[in-house]
Scaffold this motif. Structure first.
Motif, mmCIF file in Angstrom:
data_model
loop_
_atom_site.group_PDB
_atom_site.id
_atom_site.type_symbol
_atom_site.label_atom_id
_atom_site.label_comp_id
_atom_site.label_asym_id
_atom_site.label_seq_id
_atom_site.Cartn_x
_atom_site.Cartn_y
_atom_site.Cartn_z
ATOM 1 N N LEU A 8 0.819 -1.205 0.000
ATOM 2 C CA LEU A 8 0.000 0.000 0.000
ATOM 3 C C LEU A 8 0.855 1.258 0.000
ATOM 4 C CD1 LEU A 8 -2.851 -1.002 2.466
ATOM 5 C CD2 LEU A 8 -2.958 -0.835 -0.023
ATOM 6 N N TRP A 12 0.587 4.188 -3.414
ATOM 7 C CA TRP A 12 -0.333 5.221 -2.938
ATOM 8 C C TRP A 12 -0.861 6.078 -4.081
ATOM 9 C CZ3 TRP A 12 0.624 10.376 -3.654
ATOM 10 C CH2 TRP A 12 1.927 10.727 -3.995
ATOM 11 N N TRP A 15 -3.752 4.311 -5.769
ATOM 12 C CA TRP A 15 -4.959 4.379 -4.941
ATOM 13 C C TRP A 15 -5.600 5.755 -5.020
ATOM 14 C CZ3 TRP A 15 -7.598 0.396 -3.587
ATOM 15 C CH2 TRP A 15 -6.965 -0.819 -3.370
#
Length: 72
Positions: A8, A12, A15
């Motif tokens: 994650l 980033w 996302w």
């Protein structure tokens, strides 16, 4: 768990892009008069899949505009 956090952290930007695509899809869907439940499903789908989901909604929105303009 640590692998997920590393993943994650490295992704980033992707996302963020998916998040803004999902907001755009909700905007298009609300213009079409979709229910909030359906908009939530589109939001989650676009958040996960990104551009393919956005293209589907855009095509549906565009098709709906063509049909509406033919009625006038």
């Amino acid at each position: 768990m640590i692998i997920l956090l590393i993943y994650l952290k490295r992704c980033w930007m992707a996302w963020c892009i998916h998040f803004f695509e999902a907001i755009y899809v909700v905007k298009l869907g609300s213009e079409l008069g979709m229910s909030s439940t359906l908009l939530n499903k589109w939001f989650i789908q676009t958040l996960i899949f990104g551009l393919p989901s956005t293209k589907l909604m855009y095509a549906h929105h565009k098709k709906s505009q063509i049909v509406t303009s033919k009625k006038d």
